[in-house]
Design a protein around this motif. Structure first.
Motif, PDB file in Angstrom:
ATOM      1  N   UNK A  52     -30.422  86.837 -54.444  1.00 26.46           N
ATOM      2  CA  UNK A  52     -30.286  87.986 -53.643  1.00 26.46           C
ATOM      3  C   UNK A  52     -30.870  87.731 -52.267  1.00 26.46           C
ATOM      4  N   UNK A  53     -31.572  86.807 -51.984  1.00 26.97           N
ATOM      5  CA  UNK A  53     -32.268  86.539 -50.925  1.00 26.97           C
ATOM      6  C   UNK A  53     -33.416  87.792 -50.591  1.00 26.97           C
ATOM      7  N   UNK A  54     -33.766  88.287 -51.660  1.00 24.46           N
ATOM      8  CA  UNK A  54     -34.980  89.197 -51.635  1.00 24.46           C
ATOM      9  C   UNK A  54     -36.259  88.600 -51.840  1.00 24.46           C
ATOM     10  N   UNK A  55     -36.456  87.633 -52.165  1.00 24.69           N
ATOM     11  CA  UNK A  55     -37.624  86.994 -52.626  1.00 24.69           C
ATOM     12  C   UNK A  55     -37.962  85.618 -52.098  1.00 24.69           C
ATOM     13  N   UNK A  56     -39.076  85.349 -51.540  1.00 23.81           N
ATOM     14  CA  UNK A  56     -39.409  83.796 -51.420  1.00 23.81           C
ATOM     15  C   UNK A  56     -40.637  83.552 -52.126  1.00 23.81           C
ATOM     16  N   UNK A  57     -41.197  82.522 -52.617  1.00 19.55           N
ATOM     17  CA  UNK A  57     -42.436  82.112 -53.218  1.00 19.55           C
ATOM     18  C   UNK A  57     -42.640  80.700 -52.779  1.00 19.55           C
ATOM     19  N   UNK A  58     -44.017  80.461 -52.438  1.00 20.23           N
ATOM     20  CA  UNK A  58     -44.518  79.255 -52.099  1.00 20.23           C
ATOM     21  C   UNK A  58     -45.610  78.562 -53.055  1.00 20.23           C
ATOM     22  N   UNK A  59     -46.006  77.352 -53.196  1.00 21.27           N
ATOM     23  CA  UNK A  59     -46.994  76.841 -53.681  1.00 21.27           C
ATOM     24  C   UNK A  59     -48.126  77.143 -52.719  1.00 21.27           C
ATOM     25  N   UNK A  60     -49.541  77.520 -53.218  1.00 19.93           N
ATOM     26  CA  UNK A  60     -50.450  77.751 -52.320  1.00 19.93           C
ATOM     27  C   UNK A  60     -50.881  76.644 -51.171  1.00 19.93           C
ATOM     28  N   UNK A  61     -50.451  75.588 -51.419  1.00 17.21           N
ATOM     29  CA  UNK A  61     -50.798  74.373 -50.585  1.00 17.21           C
ATOM     30  C   UNK A  61     -49.775  74.550 -49.317  1.00 17.21           C
ATOM     31  N   UNK A  62     -48.788  75.104 -49.491  1.00 16.30           N
ATOM     32  CA  UNK A  62     -47.789  74.958 -48.328  1.00 16.30           C
ATOM     33  C   UNK A  62     -47.503  76.531 -47.620  1.00 16.30           C
ATOM     34  N   UNK A  63     -48.161  77.276 -48.081  1.00  7.19           N
ATOM     35  CA  UNK A  63     -48.139  78.840 -47.557  1.00  7.19           C
ATOM     36  C   UNK A  63     -48.651  78.916 -46.179  1.00  7.19           C
ATOM     37  N   UNK A  64     -47.900  79.513 -45.389  1.00  8.87           N
ATOM     38  CA  UNK A  64     -48.307  79.588 -43.851  1.00  8.87           C
ATOM     39  C   UNK A  64     -47.773  78.428 -43.249  1.00  8.87           C
ATOM     40  N   UNK A  65     -47.266  77.174 -43.679  1.00  5.88           N
ATOM     41  CA  UNK A  65     -46.783  76.058 -43.304  1.00  5.88           C
ATOM     42  C   UNK A  65     -45.567  75.824 -43.285  1.00  5.88           C
ATOM     43  N   UNK A  66     -44.682  76.136 -44.355  1.00  2.63           N
ATOM     44  CA  UNK A  66     -43.275  75.918 -44.865  1.00  2.63           C
ATOM     45  C   UNK A  66     -42.656  77.195 -44.889  1.00  2.63           C
ATOM     46  N   UNK A  67     -41.563  77.133 -44.614  1.00  5.27           N
ATOM     47  CA  UNK A  67     -40.692  78.332 -44.632  1.00  5.27           C
ATOM     48  C   UNK A  67     -39.145  78.040 -45.243  1.00  5.27           C
ATOM     49  N   UNK A  68     -38.773  78.731 -46.339  1.00  8.93           N
ATOM     50  CA  UNK A  68     -37.363  78.250 -46.931  1.00  8.93           C
ATOM     51  C   UNK A  68     -36.668  79.423 -46.589  1.00  8.93           C
ATOM     52  N   UNK A  69     -35.454  79.144 -46.553  1.00  6.25           N
ATOM     53  CA  UNK A  69     -34.226  80.023 -46.092  1.00  6.25           C
ATOM     54  C   UNK A  69     -33.154  79.575 -46.514  1.00  6.25           C
ATOM     55  N   UNK A  70     -32.207  80.364 -46.279  1.00  7.14           N
ATOM     56  CA  UNK A  70     -30.824  80.165 -46.797  1.00  7.14           C
ATOM     57  C   UNK A  70     -29.560  80.697 -46.174  1.00  7.14           C
ATOM     58  N   UNK A  71     -28.556  80.031 -45.966  1.00  5.21           N
ATOM     59  CA  UNK A  71     -27.270  80.455 -45.253  1.00  5.21           C
ATOM     60  C   UNK A  71     -26.040  80.625 -46.189  1.00  5.21           C
ATOM     61  N   UNK A  72     -25.769  81.658 -46.667  1.00  2.49           N
ATOM     62  CA  UNK A  72     -24.763  81.433 -47.874  1.00  2.49           C
ATOM     63  C   UNK A  72     -23.598  81.301 -47.206  1.00  2.49           C
ATOM     64  N   UNK A  73     -23.157  81.512 -45.960  1.00  3.08           N
ATOM     65  CA  UNK A  73     -21.846  81.298 -45.509  1.00  3.08           C
ATOM     66  C   UNK A  73     -21.837  79.753 -45.338  1.00  3.08           C
ATOM     67  N   UNK A  74     -22.852  79.028 -45.070  1.00  7.13           N
ATOM     68  CA  UNK A  74     -22.691  77.556 -45.193  1.00  7.13           C
ATOM     69  C   UNK A  74     -23.352  76.694 -46.398  1.00  7.13           C
ATOM     70  N   UNK A  75     -23.192  77.809 -47.284  1.00  3.79           N
ATOM     71  CA  UNK A  75     -23.756  77.321 -48.797  1.00  3.79           C
ATOM     72  C   UNK A  75     -24.837  76.182 -48.753  1.00  3.79           C
ATOM     73  N   UNK A  76     -25.886  76.628 -47.771  1.00  2.57           N
ATOM     74  CA  UNK A  76     -26.994  75.747 -47.684  1.00  2.57           C
ATOM     75  C   UNK A  76     -28.383  76.379 -47.776  1.00  2.57           C
ATOM     76  N   UNK A  77     -29.292  75.651 -47.933  1.00  4.07           N
ATOM     77  CA  UNK A  77     -30.722  76.264 -47.921  1.00  4.07           C
ATOM     78  C   UNK A  77     -31.608  75.179 -47.321  1.00  4.07           C
ATOM     79  N   UNK A  78     -32.703  75.813 -46.757  1.00  2.00           N
ATOM     80  CA  UNK A  78     -33.373  74.864 -45.477  1.00  2.00           C
ATOM     81  C   UNK A  78     -34.922  75.119 -46.198  1.00  2.00           C
TER      82      UNK A  78
END
Length: 121
Positions: A52-78
């Protein structure tokens, strides 16, 4: 089916953006995640974004450096990766699980082929 791309060779401190495209008409119902596997190591969770694009979670070693996102119109995650470190070197896999919201690999039914990220020091 998932198709990952965007890996490559980058110097420490650099950035890369991974993409993963899904071939499904119900993409919005899937939780999406990135896992990685470094040489000689087990596959590990990196990041997830809920269906539902309401929650993201990261492993500790990448927090603050990596960002996950999605575009449902393009069926894609980044996965936007910044301030890369040599220890980020791994094959990165995108994964999809219907209604998935957990960092556990068993939650995900579909996996991409992997894209190699190499960070040089």
């Amino acid at each position: 089916q998932l198709q990952a791309s965007g890996g490559g060779l980058v110097q420490a401190g650099g950035s890369l953006r991974l993409s993963c495209e899904a071939s499904t008409s119900t993409f919005s119902a899937y939780g999406m995640a990135w896992f990685r596997q470094a040489p000689g190591k087990d596959r590990e969770f990196v990041a997830l974004i809920s269906w539902g694009d309401v929650r993201t979670s990261y492993t500790d070693s990448v927090k603050g450096r990596f960002t996950i996102s999605r575009d449902n119109a393009k069926n894609a995650v980044y996965l936007q990766m910044k301030s890369l470190k040599p220890e980020d070197t791994a094959v990165y896999y995108c994964a999809a699980g219907r209604w998935a919201m957990a960092a556990t690999a068993s939650e995900y039914d579909f996996w991409g082929q992997g894209t190699l990220v190499t960070v040089s020091s």
